[in-house]
Design an enzyme around this catalytic site. Structure first.
Site, PDB file in Angstrom:
ATOM      1  N   GLU A 131      35.101  60.862  67.105  1.00 47.77           N
ATOM      2  CA  GLU A 131      33.952  60.361  66.338  1.00 47.77           C
ATOM      3  C   GLU A 131      33.945  58.844  66.362  1.00 47.77           C
ATOM      4  O   GLU A 131      34.875  58.206  66.888  1.00 47.77           O
ATOM      5  CB  GLU A 131      34.010  60.883  64.898  1.00 47.77           C
ATOM      6  CG  GLU A 131      33.898  62.404  64.810  1.00 47.77           C
ATOM      7  CD  GLU A 131      33.812  62.940  63.397  1.00 47.77           C
ATOM      8  OE1 GLU A 131      33.454  62.179  62.483  1.00 47.77           O
ATOM      9  OE2 GLU A 131      34.107  64.121  63.203  1.00 47.77           O
ATOM     10  N   HIS A 253      25.366  57.215  56.913  1.00 46.39           N
ATOM     11  CA  HIS A 253      25.645  57.945  58.162  1.00 46.39           C
ATOM     12  C   HIS A 253      24.454  57.758  59.087  1.00 46.39           C
ATOM     13  O   HIS A 253      23.299  57.881  58.653  1.00 46.39           O
ATOM     14  CB  HIS A 253      25.854  59.432  57.861  1.00 46.39           C
ATOM     15  CG  HIS A 253      26.482  60.179  58.989  1.00 46.39           C
ATOM     16  ND1 HIS A 253      25.817  60.447  60.161  1.00 46.39           N
ATOM     17  CD2 HIS A 253      27.720  60.683  59.143  1.00 46.39           C
ATOM     18  CE1 HIS A 253      26.628  61.101  60.981  1.00 46.39           C
ATOM     19  NE2 HIS A 253      27.792  61.250  60.389  1.00 46.39           N
ATOM     20  N   ARG A 299      30.059  53.259  62.154  1.00 45.49           N
ATOM     21  CA  ARG A 299      28.808  53.772  61.594  1.00 45.49           C
ATOM     22  C   ARG A 299      27.830  52.690  61.167  1.00 45.49           C
ATOM     23  O   ARG A 299      26.616  52.850  61.310  1.00 45.49           O
ATOM     24  CB  ARG A 299      29.118  54.645  60.380  1.00 45.49           C
ATOM     25  CG  ARG A 299      29.754  55.923  60.791  1.00 45.49           C
ATOM     26  CD  ARG A 299      30.078  56.805  59.632  1.00 45.49           C
ATOM     27  NE  ARG A 299      30.546  58.066  60.190  1.00 45.49           N
ATOM     28  CZ  ARG A 299      30.994  59.074  59.501  1.00 45.49           C
ATOM     29  NH1 ARG A 299      31.041  58.988  58.188  1.00 45.49           N
ATOM     30  NH2 ARG A 299      31.390  60.176  60.086  1.00 45.49           N
ATOM     31  N   HIS A 360      25.830  58.330  52.619  1.00 43.07           N
ATOM     32  CA  HIS A 360      26.776  59.388  52.973  1.00 43.07           C
ATOM     33  C   HIS A 360      28.066  59.362  52.165  1.00 43.07           C
ATOM     34  O   HIS A 360      28.487  60.377  51.633  1.00 43.07           O
ATOM     35  CB  HIS A 360      27.100  59.225  54.463  1.00 43.07           C
ATOM     36  CG  HIS A 360      27.956  60.305  55.025  1.00 43.07           C
ATOM     37  ND1 HIS A 360      27.590  61.638  54.975  1.00 43.07           N
ATOM     38  CD2 HIS A 360      29.156  60.266  55.660  1.00 43.07           C
ATOM     39  CE1 HIS A 360      28.529  62.360  55.564  1.00 43.07           C
ATOM     40  NE2 HIS A 360      29.501  61.554  55.974  1.00 43.07           N
ATOM     41  N   ARG A 395      34.524  53.090  56.031  1.00 48.49           N
ATOM     42  CA  ARG A 395      35.439  54.217  56.266  1.00 48.49           C
ATOM     43  C   ARG A 395      35.410  54.657  57.733  1.00 48.49           C
ATOM     44  O   ARG A 395      34.339  54.820  58.313  1.00 48.49           O
ATOM     45  CB  ARG A 395      35.012  55.380  55.385  1.00 48.49           C
ATOM     46  CG  ARG A 395      35.778  56.654  55.600  1.00 48.49           C
ATOM     47  CD  ARG A 395      35.187  57.749  54.753  1.00 48.49           C
ATOM     48  NE  ARG A 395      33.894  58.146  55.246  1.00 48.49           N
ATOM     49  CZ  ARG A 395      33.598  59.379  55.693  1.00 48.49           C
ATOM     50  NH1 ARG A 395      34.519  60.320  55.709  1.00 48.49           N
ATOM     51  NH2 ARG A 395      32.401  59.668  56.117  1.00 48.49           N
TER      52      ARG A 395
HETATM   53  C1  FAD Z   1      27.383  66.536  54.835  1.00 50.77           C
HETATM   54  C2  FAD Z   1      28.741  65.886  54.766  1.00 50.77           C
HETATM   55  C3  FAD Z   1      29.589  65.921  55.865  1.00 50.77           C
HETATM   56  C4  FAD Z   1      30.854  65.327  55.808  1.00 50.77           C
HETATM   57  N1  FAD Z   1      31.692  65.439  56.893  1.00 50.77           N
HETATM   58  C5  FAD Z   1      32.953  64.953  56.789  1.00 50.77           C
HETATM   59  C6  FAD Z   1      33.898  65.170  57.815  1.00 50.77           C
HETATM   60  O1  FAD Z   1      33.604  65.812  58.816  1.00 50.77           O
HETATM   61  N2  FAD Z   1      35.154  64.663  57.656  1.00 50.77           N
HETATM   62  C7  FAD Z   1      35.527  63.958  56.545  1.00 50.77           C
HETATM   63  O2  FAD Z   1      36.682  63.509  56.451  1.00 50.77           O
HETATM   64  N3  FAD Z   1      34.638  63.745  55.551  1.00 50.77           N
HETATM   65  C8  FAD Z   1      33.385  64.239  55.635  1.00 50.77           C
HETATM   66  N4  FAD Z   1      32.514  64.049  54.598  1.00 50.77           N
HETATM   67  C9  FAD Z   1      32.982  63.362  53.399  1.00 50.77           C
HETATM   68  C10 FAD Z   1      33.931  64.281  52.646  1.00 50.77           C
HETATM   69  O3  FAD Z   1      33.445  65.586  52.678  1.00 50.77           O
HETATM   70  C11 FAD Z   1      34.098  63.857  51.199  1.00 50.77           C
HETATM   71  O4  FAD Z   1      34.288  62.492  51.083  1.00 50.77           O
HETATM   72  C12 FAD Z   1      35.300  64.531  50.581  1.00 50.77           C
HETATM   73  O5  FAD Z   1      35.279  65.880  50.892  1.00 50.77           O
HETATM   74  C13 FAD Z   1      35.259  64.296  49.094  1.00 50.77           C
HETATM   75  O6  FAD Z   1      36.085  65.227  48.441  1.00 50.77           O
HETATM   76  P1  FAD Z   1      36.224  65.152  46.873  1.00 50.77           P
HETATM   77  O7  FAD Z   1      37.062  66.303  46.465  1.00 50.77           O
HETATM   78  O8  FAD Z   1      36.643  63.799  46.465  1.00 50.77           O
HETATM   79  O9  FAD Z   1      34.719  65.308  46.304  1.00 50.77           O
HETATM   80  P2  FAD Z   1      33.729  66.523  46.427  1.00 50.77           P
HETATM   81  O10 FAD Z   1      34.104  67.428  47.518  1.00 50.77           O
HETATM   82  O11 FAD Z   1      32.357  65.980  46.440  1.00 50.77           O
HETATM   83  O12 FAD Z   1      33.942  67.290  45.034  1.00 50.77           O
HETATM   84  C14 FAD Z   1      33.509  66.731  43.816  1.00 50.77           C
HETATM   85  C15 FAD Z   1      33.455  67.818  42.762  1.00 50.77           C
HETATM   86  O13 FAD Z   1      33.233  67.255  41.467  1.00 50.77           O
HETATM   87  C16 FAD Z   1      32.296  68.055  40.766  1.00 50.77           C
HETATM   88  N5  FAD Z   1      31.671  67.240  39.719  1.00 50.77           N
HETATM   89  C17 FAD Z   1      30.934  66.111  39.878  1.00 50.77           C
HETATM   90  N6  FAD Z   1      30.526  65.661  38.663  1.00 50.77           N
HETATM   91  C18 FAD Z   1      31.010  66.514  37.732  1.00 50.77           C
HETATM   92  C19 FAD Z   1      30.906  66.604  36.321  1.00 50.77           C
HETATM   93  N7  FAD Z   1      30.183  65.739  35.590  1.00 50.77           N
HETATM   94  N8  FAD Z   1      31.539  67.623  35.685  1.00 50.77           N
HETATM   95  C20 FAD Z   1      32.250  68.531  36.388  1.00 50.77           C
HETATM   96  N9  FAD Z   1      32.359  68.517  37.730  1.00 50.77           N
HETATM   97  C21 FAD Z   1      31.750  67.514  38.392  1.00 50.77           C
HETATM   98  C22 FAD Z   1      31.343  68.494  41.869  1.00 50.77           C
HETATM   99  O14 FAD Z   1      30.551  69.589  41.448  1.00 50.77           O
HETATM  100  C23 FAD Z   1      32.341  68.820  42.969  1.00 50.77           C
HETATM  101  O15 FAD Z   1      32.881  70.109  42.759  1.00 50.77           O
HETATM  102  C24 FAD Z   1      31.255  64.645  54.635  1.00 50.77           C
HETATM  103  C25 FAD Z   1      30.399  64.592  53.532  1.00 50.77           C
HETATM  104  C26 FAD Z   1      29.152  65.209  53.583  1.00 50.77           C
HETATM  105  C27 FAD Z   1      28.266  65.141  52.380  1.00 50.77           C
END
Ligand code: FAD
Length: 549
Positions: A131, A253, A299, A360, A395
Site C-alpha cells: 500500500e 483517504h 496518502r 478516514h 499514518r
Molecule cells: C473503511 C475503513 C477501512 C480501513 N482499512 C484499514 C486497513 O486496511 N488497515 C488498517 O490498519 N486500518 C484500516 N482502517 C483504520 C482502522 O480500521 C482503525 O483505525 C482501527 O481499526 C481502529 O480501531 P479502534 O478499536 O481504535 O476503533 P474502532 O474499531 O472504530 O472501535 C471503536 C468502538 O467504540 C465504540 N464507541 C464509540 N463511541 C462510543 C460511546 N460513546 N459509547 C460506547 N461505545 C462507543 C464504537 O461503537 C466502536 O465499537 C480502516 C478504517 C476504515 C473506516
C-alpha cells in the site's frame, strides 16, 4: 463571548447516588480491535466490562479492508518498516514507539492465527499486499478485502470465551466520571455515566477505565467511516481535562467510491498496490506527474493530487482503472469492493471506477504512552482514540490495526494490573451535577449535523487556510451556544451532535494555530514545512479555560 465547549463538565444533570450502580475492576469503552484486545488482556487480572454503543460489530475495525502491516520477517524487515513509517510521518513520529510497536506485530499476528483468524496464503505462505508509502509488500489480509471483519470475528469469539469478561451492547458512554469532577493533579477517573435504551442511565464504577472509542470521520461530509465514528471519546475526554494531542491531523483517504447520493465506500489502497492506475476524465494517468512512487505515494500526496486534477479538469471525481488486473482476479482478490461497484452497475473489468478522497483516520487523540497511560490517573486509551506518536503527522497505511492490537494488549495489561493492585473499596465521592436550564431556541439537530459536516469538509478538509479556519471556528462556536446548552434528547444522537461539535471546535482550533504544512495538514497560506513546528500541540480544558501548549 462565553465558549460553550468549555462550560460543560458533564453533558447532563445527574445525582450519582440516585442512579443504579454497576461495579467492575476495569471498564473498556469500545468494541473495535483496540477495545476487545485490551479487554481480553485486562480480564487476566480481574473483572472487566466491555461496553459499546451499538452492536459489537459496529466499528471502524470491522470495515478495514487492506489489512495489517507486519514486518513478517522481523529480523530483515523491521528497520525498513520503521523507516517507511517515519518517512510518512512528517518528522513527528516517535521512533521508539514505532520500533516497539512494529517489533511486536509478528507476535500479535501469530496470536490471531492461533485464535482462529485465517489470513490469505499461497502454498502455505502468507500473501503480502502493498500500500501507499510502503517500499515493499508487507500487508497481511484475510478474506481478500474483509480483513477487519475476519479479525473482529476472531477477537469477539475469543472475548466471549474469556472468563471475567462481560460485554454490554447498545450502551452509550455519555461521560467519564472523575473524582473530583474538575481536573487537577489529584483527579482520578472512577468510571462512566452510561445510557441504555432498556436500563436508562446508569453508573459503571471502575477502578480503571480504558477509552477505545475510535475515530472521528463522521465530522466530515465525505468519510469512509461508519456512523459510530462521532468522536464521543475525544469530546468526553476533553470535558475531563485530560491532555489531547495532534487533533488537527486528520488523514484523508484518496479513494472512496464516488457515486452521487450514495455513502462513500472505501476502495482500499491495496487495489493500487496490485497495480490499479489513477486517471483523469481524459484517461491520462496523472500520479507519475506528482510523485516518484506514483499511485503508491503517501496518502496526503495522492489526495491533494486528486483535488488538483479534479479542479483543473472541472470534474468532481477522478477514476481508478483496474481493467489491466482482469475481472476474475479483481473479484477474487477484492470481493467486497467488486460487489460494491457492481451495486452501482460498475463492472471493474470493463469500466473506470469513480473515486474521490474522504476523511478516514484520526491521527490525534488522547495523549498516551505505550501502555495507554494518559495524563489523568485511572484513565487509559488505545487504538484510534489514542495518540501514541506512532503515526506522526501522517499514518502509514495499515499500521493502525497493528497499533490497536499491540498497544491495546499492553494497555489492557497495565489497566488490569493497576486495578488489581487497588484492592480498596470504591470510595469515590458522589457527583451532583446540574446543567443550567436554557430557553434558547432549539435548532434542528439533523440540520446542524449536516451543516457541520459540510463546513468541516470545505474548510477543515484536505486544503486549509487561516481565514476559512477562523470563520469556521466562529460558526462552530455559534452553533455550540444553541446545541451545548441542551441536555436530554430523544436518543443518543443529540449527545453525539454535541460531541461532534466539541471535537470539530478542537480540530479547527489546532488547525488554525499550526501555521505550516506538515503531513496531512496542508495550509494553502503556509505551504512550507516550518522547523519551528516540529512539535506536537497539546490541548486541554481546565475549569472553563482552554490551554494549548
Ligand atoms: C473503511 C475503513 C477501512 C480501513 N482499512 C484499514 C486497513 O486496511 N488497515 C488498517 O490498519 N486500518 C484500516 N482502517 C483504520 C482502522 O480500521 C482503525 O483505525 C482501527 O481499526 C481502529 O480501531 P479502534 O478499536 O481504535 O476503533 P474502532 O474499531 O472504530 O472501535 C471503536 C468502538 O467504540 C465504540 N464507541 C464509540 N463511541 C462510543 C460511546 N460513546 N459509547 C460506547 N461505545 C462507543 C464504537 O461503537 C466502536 O465499537 C480502516 C478504517 C476504515 C473506516
Amino acid at each position: 463571548m462565553d465558549i460553550p465547549y468549555l462550560q460543560r463538565r458533564y453533558l447532563v444533570s445527574f445525582a450519582s447516588r440516585r442512579l443504579p450502580h454497576i461495579f467492575t475492576d476495569v471498564l473498556v469503552i469500545g468494541s473495535g480491535a483496540a477495545g476487545v484486545r485490551a479487554a481480553i488482556e485486562a480480564a487476566r487480572h480481574g473483572e472487566v466490562i466491555l461496553m459499546t454503543k451499538h452492536a459489537q460489530t459496529e466499528s471502524n475495525t470491522w470495515h478495514a479492508q487492506g489489512g495489517m502491516a507486519v514486518p513478517t520477517d522481523a529480523a530483515r524487515d523491521l528497520d525498513a518498516h520503521v523507516a517507511d513509517t517515519l518517512a510518512a510521518g512528517g518528522e513527528l513520529c516517535d521512533e521508539a514507539v514505532a520500533r516497539d510497536c512494529l517489533a511486536a506485530a509478528p507476535r500479535h499476528l501469530q496470536e490471531l492465527r492461533e485464535w482462529g483468524v485465517t489470513f490469505d496464503t499461497d502454498d502455505g505462505e502468507l500473501q503480502l499486499g502493498r500500500e501507499g508509502g510502503h517500499h515493499k509488500p508487507r500487508i497481511v489480509h484475510a478474506d481478500g478485502d474483509s480483513t477487519g471483519r475476519a479479525i473482529m470475528l476472531g477477537l469477539l469469539d475469543r472475548a466471549r470465551q474469556t472468563p471475567n469478561l462481560k460485554i454490554f451492547d447498545e450502551c452509550f458512554a455519555l461521560d467519564l466520571l472523575t473524582d473530583p469532577p474538575e481536573a487537577g493533579s489529584d483527579a482520578r477517573c472512577v468510571g462512566a455515566l452510561t445510557d441504555h435504551p432498556r436500563f436508562g442511565m446508569q453508573i459503571i464504577r471502575a477502578r480503571t477505565v480504558i477509552l477505545a472509542s475510535g475515530g472521528a470521520g463522521v465530522l466530515w461530509r465525505e468519510t469512509s467511516n461508519p456512523p459510530v465514528a462521532t468522536a464521543d471519546g475525544i469530546a468526553m475526554a476533553f470535558r475531563t481535562g485530560v491532555a489531547l494531542t495532534d487533533l488537527e491531523m486528520m488523514q484523508f483517504h484518496p479513494t472512496t467510491l464516488y457515486v452521487a447520493g450514495a455513502s462513500r465506500s472505501l476502495i482500499s489502497e491495496a487495489v493500487r498496490g496490485e497495480g490499479a492506475k489513477l486517471v483523469d476524465r481524459n484517461g491520462h494517468r496523472f500520479m507519475p506527474d506528482y510523485h516518484e512512487m506514483a499511485e503508491l505515494a503517501p496518502r496526503d500526496i495522492v489526495s491533494r493530487a486528486i483535488l488538483d486534477v479534479a479542479a483543473r479538469s472541472g470534474s468532481s471525481r477522478v477514476y481508478l482503472d483496474v481493467r489491466d488486473l482482469g475481472a476474475e482476479f479483481f473479484a477474487g482478490r477484492f470481493p467486497g469492493i467488486d460487489r460494491a461497484c457492481r451495486e452501482f452497475d460498475i463492472d471493474p473489468g470493463e469500466d473506470l471506477i469513480p473515486v474521490f478522497p474522504a476523511a478516514h483516520y484520526m491521527i490525534g487523540g488522547l495523549r498516551a504512552d505505550m501502555e495507554g497511560r494518559t495524563s489523568l490517573s485511572g484513565l487509559f486509551a488505545c487504538g484510534e482514540a489514542a495518540c501514541t506518536g506512532l503515526h506522526g503527522a501522517n499514518r502509514l497505511a495499515s499500521n493502525s490495526i497493528t497499533e490497536a492490537l499491540v498497544f491495546g494488549a499492553r494497555c489492557g495489561d497495565r489497566a488490569g494490573r493497576e486495578a488489581a493492585d487497588d484492592d480498596g473499596k470504591f470510595t469515590a465521592r458522589d457527583v451532583d451535577w446540574t446543567v443550567q436550564r436554557s430557553d434558547r431556541t432549539e435548532l434542528d439537530l439533523a440540520d446542524i449535523r449536516n451543516s457541520l459536516r459540510s463546513i468541516m469538509w470545505r474548510n477543515v478538509g484536505i486544503l486549509r487556510s487561516g481565514p476559512r479556519l477562523a470563520e469556521t471556528l466562529e460558526i462552530i462556536q455559534f452553533w455550540g451556544r444553541y446545541v451545548l446548552d441542551k441536555e436530554f434528547f430523544s436518543d443518543p444522537g443529540g449527545w453525539e451532535a454535541q460531541n461532534m461539535l466539541t471535537t470539530a471546535w478542537l480540530v479547527t482550533e489546532l488547525a488554525l494555530r499550526r501555521t505550516e504544512t506538515r503531513g496531512v495538514h496542508f495550509r494553502e497560506d503556509f505551504p512550507q514545512t516550518d522547523p519551528i513546528w516540529k512539535r506536537h500541540q497539546i490541548i486541554r480544558r481546565t475549569a472553563h479555560q482552554l490551554v494549548v501548549e
